[in-house]
Motif scaffolding. Sequence first.
Motif, PDB file in Angstrom:
ATOM      1  N   GLU A  85     -21.945 111.995  -9.185  1.00 59.30           N
ATOM      2  CA  GLU A  85     -21.231 111.307 -10.430  1.00 59.30           C
ATOM      3  C   GLU A  85     -21.170 109.863 -10.300  1.00 59.30           C
ATOM      4  N   LEU A  86     -20.629 109.539  -9.183  1.00 59.99           N
ATOM      5  CA  LEU A  86     -20.200 108.157  -8.920  1.00 59.99           C
ATOM      6  C   LEU A  86     -21.799 106.975  -8.758  1.00 59.99           C
ATOM      7  N   PHE A  87     -22.557 107.620  -8.037  1.00 59.02           N
ATOM      8  CA  PHE A  87     -23.759 107.014  -8.104  1.00 59.02           C
ATOM      9  C   PHE A  87     -24.576 106.851  -9.299  1.00 59.02           C
ATOM     10  N   LEU A  88     -24.468 107.987 -10.209  1.00 58.02           N
ATOM     11  CA  LEU A  88     -25.111 107.718 -11.515  1.00 58.02           C
ATOM     12  C   LEU A  88     -24.183 106.632 -12.323  1.00 58.02           C
ATOM     13  N   ASN A  89     -23.088 106.594 -12.168  1.00 57.67           N
ATOM     14  CA  ASN A  89     -22.430 105.738 -12.879  1.00 57.67           C
ATOM     15  C   ASN A  89     -22.483 104.328 -12.602  1.00 57.67           C
ATOM     16  N   LEU A  90     -22.509 104.264 -11.293  1.00 58.55           N
ATOM     17  CA  LEU A  90     -22.955 102.893 -10.782  1.00 58.55           C
ATOM     18  C   LEU A  90     -24.175 102.434 -11.251  1.00 58.55           C
ATOM     19  N   ALA A  91     -25.079 103.271 -11.034  1.00 57.64           N
ATOM     20  CA  ALA A  91     -26.363 102.775 -11.416  1.00 57.64           C
ATOM     21  C   ALA A  91     -26.395 102.451 -12.966  1.00 57.64           C
ATOM     22  N   GLU A  92     -25.821 103.114 -13.651  1.00 58.28           N
ATOM     23  CA  GLU A  92     -25.582 102.877 -15.182  1.00 58.28           C
ATOM     24  C   GLU A  92     -24.810 101.605 -15.529  1.00 58.28           C
ATOM     25  N   ASP A  93     -23.904 101.265 -14.526  1.00 61.12           N
ATOM     26  CA  ASP A  93     -23.143  99.916 -14.570  1.00 61.12           C
ATOM     27  C   ASP A  93     -24.269  98.715 -14.543  1.00 61.12           C
ATOM     28  N   TYR A  94     -25.021  99.011 -13.332  1.00 57.15           N
ATOM     29  CA  TYR A  94     -26.079  97.771 -13.193  1.00 57.15           C
ATOM     30  C   TYR A  94     -27.038  97.610 -14.156  1.00 57.15           C
ATOM     31  N   ALA A  95     -27.268  99.038 -14.954  1.00 66.61           N
ATOM     32  CA  ALA A  95     -28.462  98.962 -15.777  1.00 66.61           C
ATOM     33  C   ALA A  95     -27.561  98.128 -16.948  1.00 66.61           C
ATOM     34  N   HIS A  96     -26.389  98.548 -17.352  1.00 64.47           N
ATOM     35  CA  HIS A  96     -25.853  97.497 -18.562  1.00 64.47           C
ATOM     36  C   HIS A  96     -25.870  96.104 -18.223  1.00 64.47           C
ATOM     37  N   LEU A  97     -25.596  95.637 -16.717  1.00 62.52           N
ATOM     38  CA  LEU A  97     -25.667  94.393 -16.492  1.00 62.52           C
ATOM     39  C   LEU A  97     -27.122  93.630 -16.354  1.00 62.52           C
ATOM     40  N   GLY A  98     -28.186  94.561 -16.757  1.00 61.64           N
ATOM     41  CA  GLY A  98     -29.601  94.125 -16.789  1.00 61.64           C
ATOM     42  C   GLY A  98     -30.227  93.810 -15.473  1.00 61.64           C
TER      43      GLY A  98
END
Length: 361
Positions: A85-98
């Motif tokens: 859950e944590l890694f998926l969301n961290l990856a999503e954060d970075y995706a949002h940051l471009g």
Amino acid sequence: MSLFRKKGEQTTHQWYVTALKRMIDGDRDGAFLALQEAVKGGKAPTDAYIRLGNLLRERGDAGKAVQIHQSLTVKTDLTKEEKIELFLNLAEDYAHLGNSEKSIRILETAVKTLNIKDPAVFMKIAKQYHVLRNKEKSFEALREAKKYGGVGDRELALYLASSAERLLENGDSKEAKKLLQQGLKHDPDSAPALMMLGDIAETEDNIDEAISKWRRAAVLSPQLAGPALQKLERLLYERGKFSEIEKIYHDIRSARGGDETASLATAALYKKQGQDEKAIELLEEYLAVFPESIKGRLLLTSLYARHRDSDALDRFLDESVRQSWETKPYVCQSCQFQSDAMRWHCPRCNAFDTFTTDYEI
Ligand SMILES: [Zn+2]
């Protein structure tokens, strides 16, 4: 002393439960406030921090979300589910940051270290590679997603067709052809791939091949039948083989009674053969089911002008003008990308089957 701490813990727990309840009720602002309270004492469960980070990201603060999620990665007592859950969301954060590279790196590391078999994770990896325009890696990730049931061969073929479309635009038809043929191995009925292979065959002067590919696309796909028949009519006319077209219309109408282009072309053919009332009947039936067909309306207008009184013609034209304002482009429901033609794979956000004209303006 212990009494105070106990009270504090209870409050943290209560805020956390409140946040979950608000989440379930769809009250995300309320949940956000409750989570902020819950983490104040520093003793909230990991899930509270993960969710707080997610809400921050949703609210547009992906930078803060990274901070929260990143700080959890050093915790030693995480369960496997929490780690995923944590890694998926961290990856999503970075995706949002471009930052697609970082997003991919986190996901790929998570896949390896945690032995993840969740197709959604591979879809995320595919999406980020797509953003980076690395179509080989994106396709590889889609294949992994397929292995675990996320997508099927149809989607793999659609992805390859999108990639081939790009190559064709850049004039690389040789490489495009390779991708399209690879696509047909995944899905022999992939209509977009057949269309483009027909186009390439025509440029190579391989006329029979072009006809057979377009014909198959027209029979398989209602949305591509229009453009495919246009190409077929032009080519057959140029080659003096126009009589073959009637059989093609017939094939398409047998496969799909309501096909627009084949139905209208048949009506036009009746008209040409002097069977106007037969053409009118076909068009009226057709428009009763598909009132948005502008071409159908034009054809019927020309027939009414010849065979009906002016009142009937006026009424029909008024109705047609009203109808024409309602024509809308196809829009991807996940990223709002607009397209005049129907698509099954979104070239912008990499989603499948998200295009529709069935939305509110
Ligand atoms: Zn999209």
